[in-house]
Design an enzyme around this catalytic site. Structure first.
Site, mmCIF file in Angstrom:
data_model
loop_
_atom_site.group_PDB
_atom_site.id
_atom_site.type_symbol
_atom_site.label_atom_id
_atom_site.label_comp_id
_atom_site.label_asym_id
_atom_site.label_seq_id
_atom_site.Cartn_x
_atom_site.Cartn_y
_atom_site.Cartn_z
ATOM 1 C CD1 TRP A 86 -2.121 2.204 1.259
ATOM 2 C CD2 TRP A 86 -3.440 0.464 0.869
ATOM 3 N NE1 TRP A 86 -3.402 2.688 1.100
ATOM 4 C CE2 TRP A 86 -4.234 1.630 0.863
ATOM 5 C CE3 TRP A 86 -4.056 -0.774 0.645
ATOM 6 C CZ2 TRP A 86 -5.607 1.607 0.648
ATOM 7 C CZ3 TRP A 86 -5.419 -0.797 0.430
ATOM 8 C CH2 TRP A 86 -6.183 0.392 0.427
ATOM 9 C CG PHE A 113 -4.381 -4.997 9.450
ATOM 10 C CD1 PHE A 113 -4.758 -4.351 10.623
ATOM 11 C CD2 PHE A 113 -4.752 -6.325 9.273
ATOM 12 C CE1 PHE A 113 -5.481 -5.023 11.599
ATOM 13 C CE2 PHE A 113 -5.480 -7.004 10.237
ATOM 14 C CZ PHE A 113 -5.844 -6.342 11.403
ATOM 15 C CB CYS A 137 3.640 4.571 3.788
ATOM 16 S SG CYS A 137 3.031 6.249 3.602
ATOM 17 C CB ILE A 176 -1.539 8.485 3.875
ATOM 18 C CG1 ILE A 176 -0.123 8.223 3.336
ATOM 19 C CG2 ILE A 176 -1.905 9.963 3.714
ATOM 20 C CD1 ILE A 176 0.092 8.571 1.883
ATOM 21 C CD GLU A 182 -12.297 12.897 3.598
ATOM 22 O OE1 GLU A 182 -13.347 12.260 3.431
ATOM 23 O OE2 GLU A 182 -11.939 13.857 2.904
ATOM 24 C CB THR A 183 -12.562 6.681 7.959
ATOM 25 O OG1 THR A 183 -11.465 5.871 7.513
ATOM 26 C CG2 THR A 183 -13.396 7.104 6.772
ATOM 27 C CG HIS A 225 -9.266 1.954 7.485
ATOM 28 N ND1 HIS A 225 -10.404 1.303 7.121
ATOM 29 C CD2 HIS A 225 -8.257 1.093 7.254
ATOM 30 C CE1 HIS A 225 -10.104 0.100 6.673
ATOM 31 N NE2 HIS A 225 -8.803 -0.054 6.752
ATOM 32 C CG PHE A 283 6.738 0.777 14.194
ATOM 33 C CD1 PHE A 283 5.540 0.110 14.032
ATOM 34 C CD2 PHE A 283 6.723 2.167 14.150
ATOM 35 C CE1 PHE A 283 4.346 0.809 13.826
ATOM 36 C CE2 PHE A 283 5.532 2.871 13.935
ATOM 37 C CZ PHE A 283 4.344 2.182 13.775
ATOM 38 N NE ARG A 323 8.244 13.159 8.449
ATOM 39 C CZ ARG A 323 7.861 14.373 8.006
ATOM 40 N NH1 ARG A 323 7.529 14.546 6.723
ATOM 41 N NH2 ARG A 323 7.830 15.404 8.826
HETATM 42 C C1 DLZ Z 1 -7.399 -0.141 3.801
HETATM 43 C C2 DLZ Z 1 -6.167 0.667 3.931
HETATM 44 C C3 DLZ Z 1 -6.234 2.073 3.951
HETATM 45 C C4 DLZ Z 1 -7.519 2.839 3.873
HETATM 46 N N1 DLZ Z 1 -5.127 2.824 4.029
HETATM 47 C C5 DLZ Z 1 -3.928 2.195 4.105
HETATM 48 C C6 DLZ Z 1 -2.735 2.966 4.187
HETATM 49 O O1 DLZ Z 1 -2.706 4.207 4.145
HETATM 50 N N2 DLZ Z 1 -1.562 2.276 4.309
HETATM 51 C C7 DLZ Z 1 -1.493 0.900 4.361
HETATM 52 O O2 DLZ Z 1 -0.400 0.347 4.487
HETATM 53 N N3 DLZ Z 1 -2.618 0.164 4.250
HETATM 54 C C8 DLZ Z 1 -3.818 0.766 4.113
HETATM 55 N N4 DLZ Z 1 -4.939 0.027 4.005
HETATM 56 C C9 DLZ Z 1 -4.830 -1.443 3.887
HETATM 57 C C10 DLZ Z 1 -4.695 -2.186 5.231
HETATM 58 O O3 DLZ Z 1 -3.379 -2.083 5.755
HETATM 59 C C11 DLZ Z 1 -4.993 -3.697 5.020
HETATM 60 O O4 DLZ Z 1 -4.211 -4.204 3.986
HETATM 61 C C12 DLZ Z 1 -6.469 -3.936 4.701
HETATM 62 O O5 DLZ Z 1 -7.302 -3.350 5.686
HETATM 63 C C13 DLZ Z 1 -6.771 -5.451 4.624
HETATM 64 O O6 DLZ Z 1 -6.499 -6.096 5.868
#
Ligand code: DLZ
Length: 158
Positions: free
Chosen positions: A31, A66, A89, A91, A94-95, A97, A122, A136
């Site tokens: 991501w 995650f 990373c 970011i 708005e929620t 999450h 980490f 960064r």
């Molecule tokens: C869903 C999601 C969102 C909205 N933003 C990020 C983010 O900015 N950076 C990141 O590494 N992962 C994001 N994810 C995905 C979650 O880490 C994860 O892969 C999903 O929720 C599935 O478990």
């Protein structure tokens, strides 16, 4: 100190010993991959600069930050791996999450580190904007990937 006041790539080399025989896993979140691949490059180059052999650096991808905890656990279970560096990373959106992911990964990586008695680093950026992340990840504030690699090395010299 706020990272806006510090170049993340500067560090002191005190107590750094020979790590040329150590094996590292680098777990990278896909991501925001422009950022996380830059973090990976920084971490990889820093390990090489400290004498780590290319063949002793294992790169593993996970879909998002995650999933870093489980990726780290799978790597830490491998008896040959001395330290695990996790790069992501998240970011601010708005929620909520953002909060859930950041908390989960911080707690998850701590748990893996303590369970397997190994450094699990980490290296997750948690900026408000993409630009802050790029600053960064090899930009004007250095590269948090470098910092993560140095942290792993320092912990192996504890
Ligand atoms: C869903 C999601 C969102 C909205 N933003 C990020 C983010 O900015 N950076 C990141 O590494 N992962 C994001 N994810 C995905 C979650 O880490 C994860 O892969 C999903 O929720 C599935 O478990």
């Amino acid at each position: 100190m706020a990272t806006s006041l510090k170049n993340l790539s500067t560090h002191t080399s005190t107590n750094i010993q020979d790590v040329s025989t150590k094996k590292f896993a680098i777990v990278v979140s896909e991501w925001n991959d422009e950022v996380t691949q830059a973090l990976y490059s920084g971490a990889f180059q820093t390990l090489l600069q400290h004498g780590v052999k290319k063949e002793n650096i294992l790169k593993k991808l996970v879909p998002g930050s995650f999933e870093l905890s489980l990726g780290a656990q799978w790597c830490a279970q491998d008896k040959e791996i001395d330290a695990v560096i996790c790069l992501g990373c998240v970011i601010q959106g708005e929620t909520r999450h953002f909060d859930f992911i950041c908390q989960a990964v911080a707690q998850g990586l701590t748990q893996v580190s303590l369970t397997y008695n190994k450094p699990v680093i980490f290296g997750v950026l948690t900026p408000n904007t993409q630009q802050q992340a790029l600053d960064r990840a090899g930009g004007k504030y250095g590269n948090k990937g470098d910092e993560a690699a140095i942290t792993a090395i320092k912990m192996l010299c504890f």
